[in-house]
Design a protein around this motif. Structure first.
Motif, mmCIF file in Angstrom:
data_model
loop_
_atom_site.group_PDB
_atom_site.id
_atom_site.type_symbol
_atom_site.label_atom_id
_atom_site.label_comp_id
_atom_site.label_asym_id
_atom_site.label_seq_id
_atom_site.Cartn_x
_atom_site.Cartn_y
_atom_site.Cartn_z
ATOM 1 N N UNK A 1 -5.865 7.423 3.981
ATOM 2 C CA UNK A 1 -5.725 6.342 3.059
ATOM 3 C C UNK A 1 -5.211 5.143 3.734
ATOM 4 N N UNK A 2 -4.847 5.177 4.872
ATOM 5 C CA UNK A 2 -4.262 3.960 5.459
ATOM 6 C C UNK A 2 -5.643 2.955 5.568
ATOM 7 N N UNK A 3 -6.750 3.475 5.985
ATOM 8 C CA UNK A 3 -7.797 2.673 6.014
ATOM 9 C C UNK A 3 -8.099 1.860 4.758
ATOM 10 N N UNK A 4 -7.894 2.556 3.651
ATOM 11 C CA UNK A 4 -8.377 2.093 2.089
ATOM 12 C C UNK A 4 -7.216 1.293 2.017
ATOM 13 N N UNK A 5 -6.005 1.464 2.067
ATOM 14 C CA UNK A 5 -4.952 0.421 1.794
ATOM 15 C C UNK A 5 -5.120 -0.869 2.669
ATOM 16 N N UNK A 6 -5.512 -0.784 3.832
ATOM 17 C CA UNK A 6 -5.741 -1.841 4.789
ATOM 18 C C UNK A 6 -7.021 -2.708 4.155
ATOM 19 N N UNK A 7 -8.072 -2.003 3.739
ATOM 20 C CA UNK A 7 -9.146 -2.723 3.231
ATOM 21 C C UNK A 7 -8.778 -3.503 1.917
ATOM 22 N N UNK A 8 -8.048 -2.722 1.128
ATOM 23 C CA UNK A 8 -7.560 -3.102 -0.172
ATOM 24 C C UNK A 8 -6.695 -4.418 0.275
ATOM 25 N N UNK A 9 -5.785 -4.496 0.914
ATOM 26 C CA UNK A 9 -4.835 -5.490 1.192
ATOM 27 C C UNK A 9 -5.620 -6.858 1.895
ATOM 28 N N UNK A 10 -6.772 -6.568 2.654
ATOM 29 C CA UNK A 10 -7.603 -7.632 3.130
ATOM 30 C C UNK A 10 -8.328 -8.316 1.936
ATOM 31 N N UNK A 11 -8.636 -7.325 0.880
ATOM 32 C CA UNK A 11 -9.523 -8.044 0.215
ATOM 33 C C UNK A 11 -8.646 -8.964 -0.980
ATOM 34 N N UNK A 12 -7.200 -8.477 -1.044
ATOM 35 C CA UNK A 12 -6.380 -9.317 -1.971
ATOM 36 C C UNK A 12 -5.827 -10.351 -1.097
ATOM 37 N N UNK A 13 -5.966 -10.506 0.188
ATOM 38 C CA UNK A 13 -5.690 -11.774 0.951
ATOM 39 C C UNK A 13 -6.892 -12.639 0.739
#
Length: 84
Positions: free
Chosen positions: A1-13
């Motif tokens: 889930x860490x990869x998914x969370x990181x990807x989502x945070x990058x998209x939000x940024x």
């Protein structure tokens, strides 16, 4: 889930840098204030709570063993867990 969370945070940024964002679901709760606080009801509620606490204590939730997921990252509680 860490990869998914990181990807989502990058998209939000990226979206934030473009001047846009996401709409998150929210709920507004309006609480009506009573003009007169009923002290008698407050005393009654406190007496009931004290009686339950002295008689049997407040109940803990019971979950069947098959519902419980064993995890290493949780704090244990309850009489069974305090023994160890």
């Amino acid at each position: 889930w860490a990869i998914v969370e990181d990807l989502n945070l990058k998209i939000m940024n990226i979206l934030d840098e473009c001047g846009t964002g996401f709409a998150f679901p929210s709920t507004t709760l309006y609480v009506e204030q009573q003009a007169v606080f009923d002290r008698e009801k407050q005393k009654e509620a406190l007496l009931k709570a004290e009686a339950v606490a002295q008689k049997s204590g407040f109940p803990q939730p019971f979950y069947p063993p098959e519902w419980v997921e064993l995890r290493a990252d949780v704090l244990r509680f309850g009489p069974e867990e305090q023994k160890s």
